[in-house]
Scaffold this active site. Structure first.
Site, PDB file in Angstrom:
ATOM      1  N   ASN A 138     -77.483 114.201  26.359  1.00 48.90           N
ATOM      2  CA  ASN A 138     -77.890 115.554  26.750  1.00 48.90           C
ATOM      3  C   ASN A 138     -77.817 116.590  25.623  1.00 48.90           C
ATOM      4  O   ASN A 138     -77.708 117.784  25.858  1.00 48.90           O
ATOM      5  CB  ASN A 138     -77.146 116.008  28.015  1.00 48.90           C
ATOM      6  CG  ASN A 138     -75.642 116.089  27.821  1.00 48.90           C
ATOM      7  OD1 ASN A 138     -75.135 115.786  26.736  1.00 48.90           O
ATOM      8  ND2 ASN A 138     -74.931 116.488  28.854  1.00 48.90           N
TER       9      ASN A 138
ATOM     10  N   HIS B 145     -73.308 120.340  23.367  1.00 55.64           N
ATOM     11  CA  HIS B 145     -72.056 120.691  24.045  1.00 55.64           C
ATOM     12  C   HIS B 145     -71.826 122.192  23.938  1.00 55.64           C
ATOM     13  O   HIS B 145     -72.115 122.790  22.899  1.00 55.64           O
ATOM     14  CB  HIS B 145     -70.873 119.968  23.371  1.00 55.64           C
ATOM     15  CG  HIS B 145     -69.538 120.544  23.747  1.00 55.64           C
ATOM     16  ND1 HIS B 145     -68.859 120.151  24.886  1.00 55.64           N
ATOM     17  CD2 HIS B 145     -68.779 121.514  23.173  1.00 55.64           C
ATOM     18  CE1 HIS B 145     -67.725 120.861  24.976  1.00 55.64           C
ATOM     19  NE2 HIS B 145     -67.654 121.681  23.951  1.00 55.64           N
TER      20      HIS B 145
ATOM     21  N   TYR C 274     -62.576 115.476  23.835  1.00 53.27           N
ATOM     22  CA  TYR C 274     -62.899 115.206  25.238  1.00 53.27           C
ATOM     23  C   TYR C 274     -61.675 114.732  26.032  1.00 53.27           C
ATOM     24  O   TYR C 274     -61.832 114.061  27.061  1.00 53.27           O
ATOM     25  CB  TYR C 274     -64.023 114.169  25.321  1.00 53.27           C
ATOM     26  CG  TYR C 274     -65.406 114.747  25.097  1.00 53.27           C
ATOM     27  CD1 TYR C 274     -65.901 115.780  25.904  1.00 53.27           C
ATOM     28  CD2 TYR C 274     -66.245 114.265  24.094  1.00 53.27           C
ATOM     29  CE1 TYR C 274     -67.169 116.309  25.715  1.00 53.27           C
ATOM     30  CE2 TYR C 274     -67.526 114.799  23.899  1.00 53.27           C
ATOM     31  CZ  TYR C 274     -67.975 115.810  24.718  1.00 53.27           C
ATOM     32  OH  TYR C 274     -69.242 116.337  24.535  1.00 53.27           O
TER      33      TYR C 274
ATOM     34  N   GLU D 271     -61.164 124.589  21.340  1.00 52.59           N
ATOM     35  CA  GLU D 271     -62.169 123.789  20.622  1.00 52.59           C
ATOM     36  C   GLU D 271     -62.461 124.386  19.241  1.00 52.59           C
ATOM     37  O   GLU D 271     -62.623 123.643  18.258  1.00 52.59           O
ATOM     38  CB  GLU D 271     -63.443 123.679  21.475  1.00 52.59           C
ATOM     39  CG  GLU D 271     -63.211 122.810  22.706  1.00 52.59           C
ATOM     40  CD  GLU D 271     -64.351 122.838  23.720  1.00 52.59           C
ATOM     41  OE1 GLU D 271     -65.372 123.525  23.478  1.00 52.59           O
ATOM     42  OE2 GLU D 271     -64.222 122.166  24.755  1.00 52.59           O
TER      43      GLU D 271
ATOM     44  N   LYS E 127     -75.160 117.464  19.508  1.00 51.75           N
ATOM     45  CA  LYS E 127     -74.692 116.084  19.520  1.00 51.75           C
ATOM     46  C   LYS E 127     -75.595 115.206  18.632  1.00 51.75           C
ATOM     47  O   LYS E 127     -76.680 115.641  18.219  1.00 51.75           O
ATOM     48  CB  LYS E 127     -74.655 115.585  20.970  1.00 51.75           C
ATOM     49  CG  LYS E 127     -73.638 116.357  21.847  1.00 51.75           C
ATOM     50  CD  LYS E 127     -73.688 115.891  23.301  1.00 51.75           C
ATOM     51  CE  LYS E 127     -72.641 116.607  24.150  1.00 51.75           C
ATOM     52  NZ  LYS E 127     -72.711 116.174  25.573  1.00 51.75           N
TER      53      LYS E 127
HETATM   54  P1  IDP Z   1     -70.635 119.514  29.999  1.00 49.22           P
HETATM   55  O1  IDP Z   1     -71.020 118.914  28.661  1.00 49.22           O
HETATM   56  O2  IDP Z   1     -71.844 120.073  30.709  1.00 49.22           O
HETATM   57  O3  IDP Z   1     -69.495 120.501  29.907  1.00 49.22           O
HETATM   58  P2  IDP Z   1     -68.707 117.610  31.082  1.00 49.22           P
HETATM   59  O4  IDP Z   1     -68.472 117.359  32.527  1.00 49.22           O
HETATM   60  O5  IDP Z   1     -67.672 118.376  30.326  1.00 49.22           O
HETATM   61  O6  IDP Z   1     -70.153 118.306  30.942  1.00 49.22           O
HETATM   62  O7  IDP Z   1     -68.930 116.195  30.388  1.00 49.22           O
HETATM   63  C1  IDP Z   1     -68.967 116.090  28.983  1.00 49.22           C
HETATM   64  C2  IDP Z   1     -70.104 115.198  28.592  1.00 49.22           C
HETATM   65  O8  IDP Z   1     -69.880 113.895  29.099  1.00 49.22           O
HETATM   66  C3  IDP Z   1     -71.476 115.591  29.139  1.00 49.22           C
HETATM   67  O9  IDP Z   1     -72.136 116.601  28.391  1.00 49.22           O
HETATM   68  C4  IDP Z   1     -72.211 114.277  29.087  1.00 49.22           C
HETATM   69  O10 IDP Z   1     -72.694 114.004  27.760  1.00 49.22           O
HETATM   70  C5  IDP Z   1     -71.111 113.282  29.407  1.00 49.22           C
HETATM   71  N1  IDP Z   1     -71.112 112.946  30.820  1.00 49.22           N
HETATM   72  C6  IDP Z   1     -70.695 113.701  31.863  1.00 49.22           C
HETATM   73  N2  IDP Z   1     -70.843 113.081  33.027  1.00 49.22           N
HETATM   74  C7  IDP Z   1     -71.391 111.863  32.728  1.00 49.22           C
HETATM   75  C8  IDP Z   1     -71.784 110.733  33.516  1.00 49.22           C
HETATM   76  O11 IDP Z   1     -71.673 110.726  34.746  1.00 49.22           O
HETATM   77  N3  IDP Z   1     -72.293 109.676  32.822  1.00 49.22           N
HETATM   78  C9  IDP Z   1     -72.427 109.653  31.466  1.00 49.22           C
HETATM   79  N4  IDP Z   1     -72.067 110.695  30.696  1.00 49.22           N
HETATM   80  C10 IDP Z   1     -71.555 111.788  31.317  1.00 49.22           C
HETATM   81 MG    MG Z   2     -67.534 120.172  29.360  1.00 51.49          MG
END
Ligand code: IDP
Ligand code: MG
Length: 148
Positions: A112, A115, A49, A126, A9
């Site tokens: 974070n 992805h 997304y 994807e 990212k």
């Molecule tokens: P993942 O990336 O571990 O698969 P997902 O649930 O698919 O997690 O969510 C996609 C991305 O959305 C996450 O990597 C994170 O950057 C963001 N995200 C998920 N939950 C939250 C939240 O509660 N607050 C802010 N950003 C979030």
């Molecule tokens: Mg995800």
């Protein structure tokens, strides 16, 4: 052989973590099949997304992903989807184990770093979205030293 879609990212690119992250997948034994640096637009990020469009953090997530260049990759190997998620660590870096990418390099869930596809089916979707031109077709000469 199974493939997964991995994206560094914008924060991971800005923080100079590209080499470190690629190194972890490489050293594990997975094969790099596609790689590009690009900045995506809002419509593309919303498509990537789409499953999260009803979440309260969706707009912020899209803004984050389009805020700078990302590194899009396809990695191949046995169980690479599941193992890739383990290498990446839990979604919230506060819960990601040390030794994982998010555990070692991130603090906030909305920054974070990386992805990874969550299932073989979503990986296919994807990879099709990010690499419509297709990926490289090669196999590592190290294969017999990595697989039994
Ligand atoms: P993942 O990336 O571990 O698969 P997902 O649930 O698919 O997690 O969510 C996609 C991305 O959305 C996450 O990597 C994170 O950057 C963001 N995200 C998920 N939950 C939250 C939240 O509660 N607050 C802010 N950003 C979030
Ligand atoms: Mg995800």
């Amino acid at each position: 052989m199974e493939q997964t879609f991995i994206m560094i990212k914008p924060d991971g690119v800005q923080r100079g973590l590209v080499g470190e992250i690629i190194g972890r997948f490489e050293k594990k034994g997975f094969s790099l099949k596609g790689l590009k640096l690009l900045t995506v637009g809002q419509a593309f990020a919303e498509k990537h997304y789409a499953d999260l469009s009803s979440k309260p953090f969706f707009n912020g997530l899209v803004e984050y992903i389009i805020s700078g260049p990302v590194v899009a990759m396809v990695w191949e190997g046995k169980n690479v989807v599941t193992t890739g998620r383990k290498i990446i660590g839990a979604t919230n870096p506060a819960e990601s184990a040390p030794g994982t990418i998010r555990g070692d390099f991130a603090i906030d869930i909305g920054r974070n770093v990386i992805h990874g596809s969550d299932a073989v089916e979503s990986a296919k979707k994807e990879i099709g979205l990010w690499f419509p031109e297709g990926v490289a077709n090669w196999s590592s000469s190290l294969h017999p030293w990595i697989y039994e």
